[in-house]
Scaffold this motif. Structure first.
Motif, PDB file in Angstrom:
ATOM      1  N   TYR A 242       0.823  -1.216   0.000  1.00 14.03           N
ATOM      2  CA  TYR A 242       0.000   0.000   0.000  1.00 14.03           C
ATOM      3  C   TYR A 242       0.856   1.264   0.000  1.00 14.03           C
ATOM      4  O   TYR A 242       0.623   2.185  -0.796  1.00 14.03           O
ATOM      5  CB  TYR A 242      -0.945   0.007   1.200  1.00 14.03           C
ATOM      6  CG  TYR A 242      -1.740   1.285   1.299  1.00 14.03           C
ATOM      7  CD1 TYR A 242      -2.903   1.467   0.559  1.00 14.03           C
ATOM      8  CD2 TYR A 242      -1.304   2.341   2.103  1.00 14.03           C
ATOM      9  CE1 TYR A 242      -3.625   2.652   0.625  1.00 14.03           C
ATOM     10  CE2 TYR A 242      -2.021   3.534   2.172  1.00 14.03           C
ATOM     11  CZ  TYR A 242      -3.176   3.676   1.434  1.00 14.03           C
ATOM     12  OH  TYR A 242      -3.873   4.853   1.496  1.00 14.03           O
ATOM     13  N   ASP A 243       1.820   1.354   0.902  1.00 12.69           N
ATOM     14  CA  ASP A 243       2.647   2.572   0.991  1.00 12.69           C
ATOM     15  C   ASP A 243       3.409   2.824  -0.302  1.00 12.69           C
ATOM     16  O   ASP A 243       3.501   3.971  -0.767  1.00 12.69           O
ATOM     17  CB  ASP A 243       3.624   2.454   2.171  1.00 12.69           C
ATOM     18  CG  ASP A 243       2.915   2.501   3.511  1.00 12.69           C
ATOM     19  OD1 ASP A 243       1.786   3.032   3.571  1.00 12.69           O
ATOM     20  OD2 ASP A 243       3.481   1.992   4.497  1.00 12.69           O
ATOM     21  N   ASP A 247       2.804   6.100  -2.641  1.00 14.17           N
ATOM     22  CA  ASP A 247       3.922   6.986  -2.985  1.00 14.17           C
ATOM     23  C   ASP A 247       4.042   7.170  -4.495  1.00 14.17           C
ATOM     24  O   ASP A 247       4.394   8.255  -4.970  1.00 14.17           O
ATOM     25  CB  ASP A 247       5.232   6.425  -2.427  1.00 14.17           C
ATOM     26  CG  ASP A 247       5.311   6.546  -0.907  1.00 14.17           C
ATOM     27  OD1 ASP A 247       4.527   7.325  -0.329  1.00 14.17           O
ATOM     28  OD2 ASP A 247       6.151   5.861  -0.307  1.00 14.17           O
TER      29      ASP A 247
END
Length: 305
Positions: A242-243, A247
């Motif tokens: 997810y991160d 990003d």
């Protein structure tokens, strides 16, 4: 008579009522089911269970079980039961919305959305649910019990699993099939880089158009959700990234995007124009289709940059 099947045809409603009964009368089953769905083994006190709970705006939950843990907080599991019928558009998302509405209305403090289905259905599911619980797991639970009643329950669910293996025959909608075929032919001719899905017969509610813009990566798909008015990238089974995904899209300012976790997946979406499927042909809404495709093409460029 001995040569006949015990059940002429097991339907989803039959399974709904079997599970509802077990949730209401069997403490051992309810504790096991809740533990499997919540991934927490603590004992619970059941408050109630309900079948076919409807909301005028957000649709219907097949089953809801409400319970308390030792903390005293009330929780709910919203259960979508499937044997072989195709998923409705954004069905998993509507379950989450109904769960959130239950919190705002004070019905429960926490909730879990659960897809309950044969394992082969779960393996091909793309709708987002918090957890997935298979018929086969429940069959194993019943088979481990010594009483005749539980053995009957196991046999009943096994018949539903066999029905799933035989497959579901959806009712083909000529209007939706023609619209989707024209749409996919248009994309194949004008934007082959989107790699559209192959046109097939469609049921009336099957209005998602899929594109696979990254070669050999079927777990990343761009979807035009026509009635939902969204262009969406779905990263199937990549919640652990997810991160990284967030990003990747964080510095994009020329296209409003929403990045969200969705069950075990991650979605990145933007708005798409309204299209009146009920009263329009593809040619009549080609302008709106072009606008939607512009967004799909822009997202595709961000995916491969």
């Amino acid at each position: 008579m001995e040569q006949l099947n015990t059940y002429l045809n097991v339907m989803e409603r039959d399974v709904d009522l079997l599970i509802l009964e077990e949730l209401l009368v069997s403490e051992s089953f309810t504790n096991w089911f809740v533990s499997e769905a919540t991934r927490r083994p603590s004992p619970i006190r059941i408050i109630g269970a309900w079948h076919s709970v409807s909301n005028a705006q957000l649709g219907e939950s097949d089953l809801i079980v409400k319970f308390e843990e030792e903390t005293g907080l009330s929780e709910a599991i919203l259960i979508e039961n499937k044997i072989d019928a195709a998923a409705q558009t954004e069905q998993g998302h509507r379950y989450k919305m109904r769960g959130e509405k239950g919190i705002t209305q004070g019905e429960w403090a926490k909730f879990t959305t659960c897809l309950f289905a044969p394992q082969s259905y779960i393996d091909r599911n793309s709708e987002p649910y918090d957890v997935e619980l298979s018929y086969e797991q429940v069959v194993t639970f019943f088979q481990a019990q010594a009483d005749v009643r539980s053995q009957y329950r196991a046999t009943f669910l096994q018949e539903a699993i066999e029905k799933n293996r035989r497959g579901y025959q959806s009712v083909v909608c000529p209007r939706m099939t023609d619209f989707a075929t024209a749409y996919l032919d248009f994309v194949a001719r004008n934007h082959p880089e989107l790699n559209p899905e192959v046109a097939k017969p469609r049921a009336a509610g099957h209005d998602w158009i899929h594109f696979y813009p990254i070669p050999n990566q079927r777990n990343i798909v761009i979807v035009h959700q026509i009635r939902g008015q969204r262009i969406k990238v779905i990263y199937h089974g990549q919640l652990n990234k997810y991160d990284e995904i967030a990003d990747k899209f964080a510095d994009i300012v020329d296209l409003p995007l929403a990045v969200k976790p969705s069950g075990k997946s991650v979605t990145v979406s933007t708005e798409a124009p309204f299209i009146d499927l009920a009263n329009s042909t593809f040619e009549q809404v080609k302008g709106q289709i072009r606008l939607a495709l512009n967004s799909a093409l822009a997202i595709k460029n961000y995916l491969i940059r």
